[in-house]
Write a protein that holds these residues in place. Structure first.
Motif, PDB file in Angstrom:
ATOM      1  N   LEU A 106       0.829  -1.209   0.000  1.00 22.29           N
ATOM      2  CA  LEU A 106       0.000   0.000   0.000  1.00 22.29           C
ATOM      3  C   LEU A 106       0.862   1.257   0.000  1.00 22.29           C
ATOM      4  O   LEU A 106       0.629   2.192  -0.782  1.00 22.29           O
ATOM      5  CB  LEU A 106      -0.923  -0.019   1.213  1.00 22.29           C
ATOM      6  N   LEU A 107       1.868   1.293   0.866  1.00 24.58           N
ATOM      7  CA  LEU A 107       2.686   2.494   1.018  1.00 24.58           C
ATOM      8  C   LEU A 107       3.531   2.767  -0.225  1.00 24.58           C
ATOM      9  O   LEU A 107       3.653   3.918  -0.654  1.00 24.58           O
ATOM     10  CB  LEU A 107       3.589   2.365   2.242  1.00 24.58           C
ATOM     11  N   LEU A 108       4.127   1.719  -0.783  1.00 28.59           N
ATOM     12  CA  LEU A 108       4.963   1.928  -1.961  1.00 28.59           C
ATOM     13  C   LEU A 108       4.139   2.435  -3.137  1.00 28.59           C
ATOM     14  O   LEU A 108       4.561   3.350  -3.856  1.00 28.59           O
ATOM     15  CB  LEU A 108       5.667   0.623  -2.337  1.00 28.59           C
ATOM     16  N   THR A 109       2.958   1.856  -3.332  1.00 25.65           N
ATOM     17  CA  THR A 109       2.106   2.305  -4.433  1.00 25.65           C
ATOM     18  C   THR A 109       1.711   3.758  -4.250  1.00 25.65           C
ATOM     19  O   THR A 109       1.822   4.583  -5.171  1.00 25.65           O
ATOM     20  CB  THR A 109       0.852   1.428  -4.521  1.00 25.65           C
ATOM     21  N   ALA A 110       1.229   4.090  -3.039  1.00 25.04           N
ATOM     22  CA  ALA A 110       0.791   5.466  -2.775  1.00 25.04           C
ATOM     23  C   ALA A 110       1.953   6.443  -2.854  1.00 25.04           C
ATOM     24  O   ALA A 110       1.821   7.542  -3.409  1.00 25.04           O
ATOM     25  CB  ALA A 110       0.126   5.539  -1.398  1.00 25.04           C
ATOM     26  N   SER A 111       3.120   6.057  -2.332  1.00 25.04           N
ATOM     27  CA  SER A 111       4.267   6.957  -2.319  1.00 25.04           C
ATOM     28  C   SER A 111       4.775   7.238  -3.728  1.00 25.04           C
ATOM     29  O   SER A 111       5.036   8.390  -4.088  1.00 25.04           O
ATOM     30  CB  SER A 111       5.396   6.366  -1.467  1.00 25.04           C
ATOM     31  N   LEU A 112       4.937   6.183  -4.529  1.00 25.80           N
ATOM     32  CA  LEU A 112       5.447   6.369  -5.887  1.00 25.80           C
ATOM     33  C   LEU A 112       4.511   7.238  -6.718  1.00 25.80           C
ATOM     34  O   LEU A 112       4.953   8.162  -7.422  1.00 25.80           O
ATOM     35  CB  LEU A 112       5.639   5.010  -6.557  1.00 25.80           C
ATOM     36  N   LEU A 113       3.213   6.961  -6.636  1.00 22.34           N
ATOM     37  CA  LEU A 113       2.253   7.762  -7.402  1.00 22.34           C
ATOM     38  C   LEU A 113       2.230   9.204  -6.915  1.00 22.34           C
ATOM     39  O   LEU A 113       2.143  10.147  -7.711  1.00 22.34           O
ATOM     40  CB  LEU A 113       0.856   7.139  -7.299  1.00 22.34           C
ATOM     41  N   ALA A 114       2.291   9.395  -5.586  1.00 20.54           N
ATOM     42  CA  ALA A 114       2.268  10.753  -5.041  1.00 20.54           C
ATOM     43  C   ALA A 114       3.498  11.534  -5.471  1.00 20.54           C
ATOM     44  O   ALA A 114       3.402  12.720  -5.823  1.00 20.54           O
ATOM     45  CB  ALA A 114       2.173  10.697  -3.514  1.00 20.54           C
ATOM     46  N   LEU A 434      14.868  19.068  -7.386  1.00 24.86           N
ATOM     47  CA  LEU A 434      14.552  17.802  -6.720  1.00 24.86           C
ATOM     48  C   LEU A 434      15.272  17.622  -5.389  1.00 24.86           C
ATOM     49  O   LEU A 434      14.887  16.767  -4.589  1.00 24.86           O
ATOM     50  CB  LEU A 434      14.914  16.627  -7.637  1.00 24.86           C
ATOM     51  N   ILE A 435      16.309  18.418  -5.134  1.00 23.74           N
ATOM     52  CA  ILE A 435      17.093  18.216  -3.906  1.00 23.74           C
ATOM     53  C   ILE A 435      16.254  18.424  -2.647  1.00 23.74           C
ATOM     54  O   ILE A 435      16.258  17.574  -1.743  1.00 23.74           O
ATOM     55  CB  ILE A 435      18.340  19.126  -3.923  1.00 23.74           C
ATOM     56  N   PRO A 436      15.506  19.531  -2.504  1.00 27.65           N
ATOM     57  CA  PRO A 436      14.653  19.653  -1.309  1.00 27.65           C
ATOM     58  C   PRO A 436      13.563  18.586  -1.244  1.00 27.65           C
ATOM     59  O   PRO A 436      13.189  18.144  -0.158  1.00 27.65           O
ATOM     60  CB  PRO A 436      14.039  21.056  -1.451  1.00 27.65           C
ATOM     61  N   ILE A 437      13.057  18.155  -2.401  1.00 32.15           N
ATOM     62  CA  ILE A 437      12.009  17.134  -2.428  1.00 32.15           C
ATOM     63  C   ILE A 437      12.541  15.819  -1.862  1.00 32.15           C
ATOM     64  O   ILE A 437      11.809  15.067  -1.204  1.00 32.15           O
ATOM     65  CB  ILE A 437      11.483  16.931  -3.858  1.00 32.15           C
ATOM     66  N   THR A 438      13.820  15.522  -2.120  1.00 33.75           N
ATOM     67  CA  THR A 438      14.417  14.286  -1.609  1.00 33.75           C
ATOM     68  C   THR A 438      14.348  14.234  -0.093  1.00 33.75           C
ATOM     69  O   THR A 438      14.031  13.196   0.505  1.00 33.75           O
ATOM     70  CB  THR A 438      15.884  14.186  -2.071  1.00 33.75           C
ATOM     71  N   THR A 439      14.644  15.349   0.554  1.00 34.35           N
ATOM     72  CA  THR A 439      14.564  15.403   2.019  1.00 34.35           C
ATOM     73  C   THR A 439      13.133  15.198   2.492  1.00 34.35           C
ATOM     74  O   THR A 439      12.880  14.481   3.473  1.00 34.35           O
ATOM     75  CB  THR A 439      15.093  16.761   2.516  1.00 34.35           C
ATOM     76  N   ILE A 440      12.192  15.801   1.804  1.00 33.18           N
ATOM     77  CA  ILE A 440      10.788  15.715   2.204  1.00 33.18           C
ATOM     78  C   ILE A 440      10.281  14.278   2.062  1.00 33.18           C
ATOM     79  O   ILE A 440       9.539  13.786   2.918  1.00 33.18           O
ATOM     80  CB  ILE A 440       9.937  16.684   1.359  1.00 33.18           C
ATOM     81  N   VAL A 441      10.692  13.593   0.996  1.00 33.71           N
ATOM     82  CA  VAL A 441      10.267  12.205   0.795  1.00 33.71           C
ATOM     83  C   VAL A 441      10.739  11.334   1.946  1.00 33.71           C
ATOM     84  O   VAL A 441       9.987  10.489   2.458  1.00 33.71           O
ATOM     85  CB  VAL A 441      10.810  11.676  -0.545  1.00 33.71           C
ATOM     86  N   ALA A 442      11.985  11.530   2.375  1.00 37.91           N
ATOM     87  CA  ALA A 442      12.527  10.723   3.469  1.00 37.91           C
ATOM     88  C   ALA A 442      11.732  10.908   4.752  1.00 37.91           C
ATOM     89  O   ALA A 442      11.435   9.942   5.467  1.00 37.91           O
ATOM     90  CB  ALA A 442      13.998  11.086   3.696  1.00 37.91           C
ATOM     91  N   PHE A 443      11.359  12.138   5.062  1.00 35.73           N
ATOM     92  CA  PHE A 443      10.600  12.393   6.291  1.00 35.73           C
ATOM     93  C   PHE A 443       9.124  12.034   6.135  1.00 35.73           C
ATOM     94  O   PHE A 443       8.473  11.631   7.090  1.00 35.73           O
ATOM     95  CB  PHE A 443      10.740  13.863   6.689  1.00 35.73           C
ATOM     96  N   ASP A 444       8.610  12.199   4.932  1.00 36.57           N
ATOM     97  CA  ASP A 444       7.182  11.996   4.719  1.00 36.57           C
ATOM     98  C   ASP A 444       6.790  10.532   4.771  1.00 36.57           C
ATOM     99  O   ASP A 444       5.647  10.209   5.072  1.00 36.57           O
ATOM    100  CB  ASP A 444       6.766  12.584   3.370  1.00 36.57           C
ATOM    101  N   PHE A 445       7.725   9.642   4.491  1.00 35.65           N
ATOM    102  CA  PHE A 445       7.386   8.226   4.471  1.00 35.65           C
ATOM    103  C   PHE A 445       6.941   7.747   5.847  1.00 35.65           C
ATOM    104  O   PHE A 445       6.004   6.958   5.971  1.00 35.65           O
ATOM    105  CB  PHE A 445       8.579   7.403   3.994  1.00 35.65           C
ATOM    106  N   GLY A 446       7.612   8.249   6.903  1.00 35.98           N
ATOM    107  CA  GLY A 446       7.184   7.901   8.247  1.00 35.98           C
ATOM    108  C   GLY A 446       5.796   8.415   8.557  1.00 35.98           C
ATOM    109  O   GLY A 446       4.978   7.740   9.180  1.00 35.98           O
ATOM    110  N   GLY A 447       5.506   9.646   8.122  1.00 33.54           N
ATOM    111  CA  GLY A 447       4.170  10.199   8.329  1.00 33.54           C
ATOM    112  C   GLY A 447       3.111   9.452   7.551  1.00 33.54           C
ATOM    113  O   GLY A 447       1.965   9.326   7.988  1.00 33.54           O
ATOM    114  N   LEU A 448       3.503   8.936   6.389  1.00 28.84           N
ATOM    115  CA  LEU A 448       2.554   8.175   5.578  1.00 28.84           C
ATOM    116  C   LEU A 448       2.169   6.877   6.266  1.00 28.84           C
ATOM    117  O   LEU A 448       1.035   6.400   6.132  1.00 28.84           O
ATOM    118  CB  LEU A 448       3.175   7.884   4.214  1.00 28.84           C
TER     119      LEU A 448
END
Length: 513
Positions: A106-114, A434-448
């Protein structure tokens, strides 16, 4: 770099140990794990209490009991990984192994699409700053960002899942719906493409007309009950994909790259019918193998057409081959829709609203395509629920990041040199944005993961969310700690991946020891 990563890993492990100790103490003192037995009227109540005390080491104080649990975790280095047992006597490792797969899917599908759609929307709104399209997307982003996940999940379950299942009984669009959707589609596309008034009107006419034709065709042919793309639609979409990839990566003036993309599409169309003949005998591994083979063929075609721009042609061939193969696979899934939706178990209501799969699906004639459709129909609603919330934040961050980069001096220099806007945006601005987005993805995965807990409860998924929720209610510490160990390890892993991504995105970033 290796020294830096080693230091980061050691620091992360120390933080994980300290956090796990605090979580263990809080969980162990959150309630009485013997409460249900103390209130029991069973004759052997005292015996049951003593059995649970021995099973969970409840006679050991919580601060010391933590080290018993930690000792089981550290046994992973000798191949005897042990997270203890749940209150019912089941090994926590067995509970996690069945729950992790469901949640990760579920998380991988939602994360990749998001991430994909969020970045795309953010880029288009940045390039159309202060336009009607930008204001509309901004409004919708803040709306979805402010909505709680459980509310979005319930709305999707009621009006999309149940509503679409009811719609399938008599699928079709009234004339006024076709006109309304066509106008809305035209307005959206003219906002994305932009231009002067004449160009906007032409865009509205083309996009709206195409939408009206497609919706009318769907209504007249009962397409929802017997969907398929067909070789003709795959050809049209494949050619469109080839032109789009070439336009974004090298420009349409690069004929070698364009010929590569079109040749790959032609090869895909040539294998369309042979693929369908053998498709009933394929498994997930053979499908993945064919996908890899398609990419290899695209690389070979790009290499042969390459010339001076061989690397660009190879990239175009690989991406086009992957997307054309994806379209052919989607068409094959669609051709199995009627058998799946009309089976006795599904009974004409294919969009799943409860659980991660259809029980006893294996009792009917099924294959890889039927099982894939079942996974899709059950993933659709929970994935969309998580996607809408994450999409809002990714699109906003992407927009802000790209706007910031576009205002940099080196971007003005690139434009002053006479480079095309495509080259400036795709080669110079996009990568740095994409550099700031990379940081956000790392932190957002836990929130997801936190949002997935609520989403899993709403859609009755037996994943990590259910495991955590059940353990929390009955003060079952070991499953709680198993959940924490998985989520904490994932957070550490994604932060390390973010550090590695920085140097890949911007070669100027180097780690000094």
């Amino acid at each position: 770099m290796l020294t830096f990563l080693s230091r980061r890993l050691i620091a992360s492990v120390l933080v994980l140990l300290a956090a796990s100790y605090l979580v263990y103490l809080l969980s162990a003192n959150a309630g009485d794990p013997l409460d249900d037995l103390r209130q029991s009227t069973a004759r052997n109540k005292e015996q049951l209490i003593q059995q649970r005390i021995a099973l969970l080491n409840l006679d050991v104080p919580a601060p010391l009991r933590y080290f018993i649990w930690l000792g089981g975790v550290l046994k992973v280095f000798i191949g005897q990984f042990d997270l203890g047992k749940s209150r019912d006597g089941q090994p926590v490792t067995a509970l996690l192994s069945s729950a992790v797969g469901v949640t990760v899917q579920l998380l991988l599908t939602a994360s990749l699409l998001a991430i994909i759609f969020g970045i795309l929307i953010g880029i288009t709104t940045a390039l159309r700053q202060y336009s009607g399209y930008d204001y509309t997307v901004t409004t919708l982003s803040f709306l979805f960002f402010s909505l709680p996940s459980f509310f979005v999940a319930v709305i999707l379950k009621q009006y999309v899942g149940i509503g679409f299942n009811n719609f399938l009984a008599a699928p079709g669009f009234p004339w006024w719906v076709i006109i309304l959707v066509a106008l809305l589609t035209g307005v959206i596309w003219q906002g994305v493409i932009g231009g002067n008034a004449k160009r906007r009107l032409i865009t509205v006419a083309i996009a709206g007309g195409a939408t009206a034709i497609v919706m009318s065709y769907i209504s007249l042919t009962d397409w929802f009950n017997n969907p398929a793309l067909g070789i003709g639609m795959i050809a049209v979409l494949g050619v469109g994909v080839a032109f789009l990839i070439v336009a974004l990566t090298s420009g349409l003036a690069n004929r070698k790259s364009l010929y590569t993309g079109l040749t790959v599409v032609a090869i895909g169309l040539a294998i369309y019918y042979p693929f369908n003949l053998i498709s009933d005998y394929l498994t997930i591994w053979s499908v993945l193998g064919l996908g890899v083979l398609a990419v290899v063929i695209g690389i070979i075609v790009g290499y042969l057409f390459g010339g001076a721009d061989r690397a660009i042609s190879v990239r175009t061939g690989a991406i086009t081959a992957f997307l054309v193969a994806f379209l052919i696979a989607i068409d094959r899934f669609m051709r199995s829709w009627s058998n799946y939706a009309n089976s006795d178990i599904v009974n004409g209501r294919p969009i799943g609203t409860v659980g991660a799969g259809t029980p006893n699906l294996g009792d009917v004639t099924s294959n890889f395509w039927i099982e894939g459709l079942d996974n899709f129909t059950h993933l659709l609603l929970p994935t969309t629920s998580l996607l809408l919330i994450s999409l809002a934040s990714y699109s906003r961050y992407s927009r802000a990041s790209l706007l910031d980069v576009l205002n940099q001096d080196y971007i003005r220099t690139a434009r002053a040199k006479g480079l095309s806007e495509r080259t400036v945006v795709m080669r110079h601005a996009f990568r740095n944005a994409l550099i700031p987005i990379t940081t956000i993805v790392a932190f957002d995965f836990g929130g997801l993961i936190g949002g997935a807990i609520i989403t899993e409860i709403v859609f009755a998924w037996s994943g990590m969310g259910k495991l955590f929720n059940d353990a929390l209610h009955i003060v079952d510490v070991n499953p709680l700690m198993g959940f924490f160990l998985v989520t904490g390890s994932v957070a550490v892993l994604f932060n390390l991946l973010a550090d590695l991504s920085y140097t890949a995105l911007d070669p100027r970033i180097r780690v000094t020891v």
